[in-house]
Structure formats: C-alpha cells, structure tokens
Design a protein around this motif. Structure first.
Motif, PDB file in Angstrom:
ATOM      1  N   UNK A  72     126.279  68.562  47.248  1.00 48.37           N
ATOM      2  CA  UNK A  72     126.269  67.147  47.560  1.00 48.37           C
ATOM      3  C   UNK A  72     124.854  66.848  48.066  1.00 48.37           C
ATOM      4  N   UNK A  73     124.136  65.961  47.359  1.00 46.00           N
ATOM      5  CA  UNK A  73     122.709  65.764  47.608  1.00 46.00           C
ATOM      6  C   UNK A  73     122.455  64.394  48.215  1.00 46.00           C
ATOM      7  N   UNK A  74     121.657  64.361  49.269  1.00 47.14           N
ATOM      8  CA  UNK A  74     121.240  63.108  49.881  1.00 47.14           C
ATOM      9  C   UNK A  74     119.718  63.086  49.970  1.00 47.14           C
ATOM     10  N   UNK A  75     119.128  61.932  49.639  1.00 48.60           N
ATOM     11  CA  UNK A  75     117.686  61.761  49.678  1.00 48.60           C
ATOM     12  C   UNK A  75     117.370  60.578  50.582  1.00 48.60           C
ATOM     13  N   UNK A  76     116.419  60.737  51.487  1.00 52.12           N
ATOM     14  CA  UNK A  76     116.045  59.662  52.412  1.00 52.12           C
ATOM     15  C   UNK A  76     114.529  59.646  52.577  1.00 52.12           C
ATOM     16  N   UNK A  77     113.964  58.452  52.535  1.00 54.93           N
ATOM     17  CA  UNK A  77     112.521  58.301  52.669  1.00 54.93           C
ATOM     18  C   UNK A  77     112.077  57.002  52.041  1.00 54.93           C
ATOM     19  N   UNK A  78     110.815  56.928  51.665  1.00 60.32           N
ATOM     20  CA  UNK A  78     110.287  55.735  51.011  1.00 60.32           C
ATOM     21  C   UNK A  78     110.942  55.567  49.642  1.00 60.32           C
ATOM     22  N   UNK A  79     111.109  54.317  49.169  1.00 61.51           N
ATOM     23  CA  UNK A  79     111.740  54.105  47.860  1.00 61.51           C
ATOM     24  C   UNK A  79     111.086  54.882  46.725  1.00 61.51           C
ATOM     25  N   UNK A  80     109.757  54.936  46.698  1.00 64.73           N
ATOM     26  CA  UNK A  80     109.077  55.666  45.624  1.00 64.73           C
ATOM     27  C   UNK A  80     109.402  57.147  45.671  1.00 64.73           C
ATOM     28  N   UNK A  81     109.488  57.713  46.887  1.00 59.79           N
ATOM     29  CA  UNK A  81     109.825  59.131  47.025  1.00 59.79           C
ATOM     30  C   UNK A  81     111.256  59.385  46.556  1.00 59.79           C
ATOM     31  N   UNK A  82     112.172  58.487  46.925  1.00 56.61           N
ATOM     32  CA  UNK A  82     113.565  58.658  46.524  1.00 56.61           C
ATOM     33  C   UNK A  82     113.691  58.619  45.007  1.00 56.61           C
ATOM     34  N   UNK A  83     113.063  57.638  44.369  1.00 59.59           N
ATOM     35  CA  UNK A  83     113.146  57.509  42.923  1.00 59.59           C
ATOM     36  C   UNK A  83     112.563  58.722  42.219  1.00 59.59           C
ATOM     37  N   UNK A  84     111.378  59.148  42.640  1.00 57.68           N
ATOM     38  CA  UNK A  84     110.719  60.287  42.000  1.00 57.68           C
ATOM     39  C   UNK A  84     111.547  61.552  42.156  1.00 57.68           C
ATOM     40  N   UNK A  85     112.051  61.801  43.366  1.00 58.18           N
ATOM     41  CA  UNK A  85     112.840  63.000  43.612  1.00 58.18           C
ATOM     42  C   UNK A  85     114.129  62.976  42.802  1.00 58.18           C
ATOM     43  N   UNK A  86     114.785  61.837  42.764  1.00 61.96           N
ATOM     44  CA  UNK A  86     116.034  61.709  42.004  1.00 61.96           C
ATOM     45  C   UNK A  86     115.798  61.992  40.522  1.00 61.96           C
TER      46      UNK A  86
END
Length: 388
Positions: free
Chosen positions: A355-369
């Motif tokens: 189960x994956x959660x990403x938190x941070x700046x929108x650009x970081x979230x999009x790139x990581x996803x």
C-alpha cells in the motif's frame, strides 16, 4: 449523471483549459461576476486572490476528471463541504457560486459552444456538487473551526520551522489527514497543512512549515510566529491514513515537509503492535532538508517493522547551511542514497505488494507516481491527496 452529461461537461472544460490563459481568464471572470452579482460574497475571500483562483481551477479539474467515479468524488465533496463551514457558508452561497460559474463559462465559450444541452449538463453537474457539499455540511455536528494556541516554535532551518499548538478542544483527525489553517496576521488566507503527530490526549498538534519564496502566509509562519498566538483550524480532510487491511505492507514516500502526514502515521503505529512492514523513503534536495531524519531513524531502531531510507538529489548542503542547523545523518545510519526520489524508489522494485502513499510537492508526487507505474506498480495501490 448519465454519460452524455459527463461528456458535455468534460468537453467544455477541456476546451476552456486548452486556450492560452483560459483557466486564469475563466476564474477572473467567475470572481468578477460573483462579486458583482452577489457583493456580500466578497467578505468570504482574502484581499489577494491569486492563490484562491488557482485553487478553484484545480478543484474544478479534479471534479471534472472524476464525474464517473462516485466512490472517489462524493467523499471528496463531502469533506470539502464540511471544510467550507469555517467560512460560515450557507446553502444560498452555493447557488450564487453555481450561477456565477455557469455565467462565466457561457461568456467564455460563446453561443456556438454553449448549447442548451451544455447548459443543462453543467446545471446537473453543479447541482450534484452542491448537494453533496451542503448535505455533508448540514449533517456535521463537529465544530466549524477549532482554535489553537502556539506553545512552541523552533526554526530548524533558515526557511523551515516546527510549530506546536494546544487545541481548545479535541479534534478527531486521522494520522495522515490535513486541514486548513489561518494565522492572525493573514486573515481569510487559509493554507492546507498536515499535522506531523497523531491526535493526542493533551490536545497538542505539531506542524512542519516551509517558507515558500514569495508566499503570502508560510514565510510569516516560519519567521514571525510567536508563542501565545491564536490560530484557527478547519475540519480534517484527506484520505491518507493507515489502511484497515493489516495484510498489506506499506511504502511511504515523502519529501521535505511532505513527510508530516507519513510521520504522523508511523508515530501512531508505534503506539500499538503491528505486523505489517513499513518502508519509509525520506527525500530532499540537500542533506539538510532531511531535518527530521534523526527522529525517524531512532524510531526505526525501536521498531523492527519500520525501515527508513534517506534520499537526496545533491550530496552537499547549500551555501547558507550552517553547522548549528539539524544534522541529517544520525550516528550509525548508513550512507544516503543520491538521486531523484521517484527514480530511486522505482529502481528498487515494483512494490506491487505494498500500500503506497506519496506526500510532497505536486510535481514530486506526479513524477514519483509515473515512475512507479512505469516500473509495474498497480495504480490502484498508490494513494496521495489532491494535487492543489
């Protein structure tokens, strides 16, 4: 909503978004119409409207993209409706907003695009939005706002502070959620922030705040917050949190102060026995950005289920970092990994069982996803808050 309604709404909105400066022009027109036709609405908004206009277009885009996904859209709208109680919003205000938005869209689109069917579709869609928001707001018995007194403030980096408040009454938020915050020096300028600690019996809550260059609110929070200040907090929002199914292990990815909602979750899990494994990646541009790594590393030493990995894009600190600031690496901790955090995490596996959660700046979230998905991670395993 039927498929034709969804298609007409989506097509119209995308046509607006495709025009140069289209979203900005639409929001300017909307607020101009709203404040002209309903002048009493101006009192709900801050003097500086740039952030507000950006939020509106992002919220509209989020809703339009999810018109066919009721399981995601309706809970989001319900939370938004409860959050709007802090303004003193009444049902009539939703009518004013809907009328003004349709008028702005009609003026922007022109007679050729704005047909009777398009008009009907937008009225139906906005009716669903208003109904979901007002229904949740009117049914909520919790306080519209909570008060909190600043009891401690510590500037841990030149542009980052840890601020603790004591609430005037319990707030039943879930670790991982966020809430809107208003400080006394910036009335009506609400900013969304995630508590870095779970709800506690002593009513304390901790925020990690980074000052955004040119920002209206965050630089004041970092540099000028004083003990004894009274802040206001809106209703808890967001869907991040420890999943109910303990069979699935967790992967948490946070950058900068984006670690706050993830930090709150691991602190909560440390208070009870857990069988799930948790791997937390903490990232930053420079080693000094890993301001809370020492605490997380110590927590991992006390809890074998928790693994903490640090990632920075640069190996050296910026010129302004001084030795008195927080040191990134705790004694005994391994070497930092170097690279863009999404690339680093994706290179270590597909994480399909997490189960994956990403938190941070929108650009970081999009790139990581996108990097995780490209590496084989199922998109349904990935969670993050709306990117605005």
């Amino acid at each position: 909503m039927d498929s034709q309604t969804v298609s007409l709404v989506r097509t119209t909105f995308k046509a607006v978004a495709a025009v140069d400066d289209g979203p900005e022009r639409l929001t300017r027109s909307f607020y101009s119409i709203l404040f002209t036709d309903y002048p009493e609405a101006r009192d709900f908004f801050p003097a500086a409207m740039e952030t507000q206009r950006d939020r509106l277009v992002r919220a509209l885009a989020y809703v339009v993209d999810r018109l066919e996904d009721a399981d995601t859209l309706l809970p989001y709208l319900a939370q938004l409706g409860r959050d709007h109680r802090k303004y003193g919003t009444q049902d009539a205000h939703y009518t004013a907003v809907g009328n003004s938005l349709i008028k702005a869209l009609r003026n922007f689109a022109g007679a050729e695009m704005w047909t009777d069917d398009v008009d009907r579709a937008w009225n139906v869609a906005l009716g669903v939005v208003a109904s979901a928001m007002t229904g949740a707001a009117n049914a909520d018995t919790a306080p519209a706002v909570w008060g909190g007194t600043v009891i401690e403030t510590k500037q841990v980096l030149r542009n980052l502070a840890v601020i603790k408040l004591k609430l005037n009454e319990p707030m039943p938020y879930t670790p991982g959620q966020y809430m809107s915050v208003q400080i006394p020096s910036r009335p009506r300028m609400w900013r969304y922030m995630s508590p870095a600690t779970p709800a506690s019996d002593d009513l304390t809550v901790e925020f990690h705040v980074r000052g955004v260059t040119g920002g209206w609110v965050s630089p004041s929070m970092v540099s000028h917050t004083q003990v004894g200040e009274e802040w206001l907090l809106g209703a808890p929002l967001g869907s991040l949190g420890v999943p109910a199914n303990p069979a699935r292990d967790m992967l948490l990815i946070g950058c900068g102060t984006g670690i706050a909602p993830l930090r709150a979750q691991v602190l909560a899990m440390a208070e009870w026995t857990t069988s799930r494994r948790v791997h937390m990646f903490v990232g930053g541009h420079h080693p000094c950005d890993l301001y809370d790594l020492g605490m997380l590393w110590d927590l991992s030493m006390q809890n074998p289920w928790l693994t903490v990995t640090a990632v920075t894009e640069n190996t050296h600190n910026p010129w302004w970092h001084v030795a008195e600031d927080y040191e990134a690496v705790s004694p005994g901790m391994g070497t930092l990994m170097t690279g863009q955090i999404g690339r680093v995490v994706a290179s270590l596996g597909d994480w399909a069982d997490r189960d994956i959660q990403i938190a941070g700046a929108p650009s970081m979230i999009q790139t990581t996803k996108f990097r995780l998905m490209a590496g084989g991670t199922p998109v349904e395993n990935i969670r993050h808050d709306p990117l605005y």
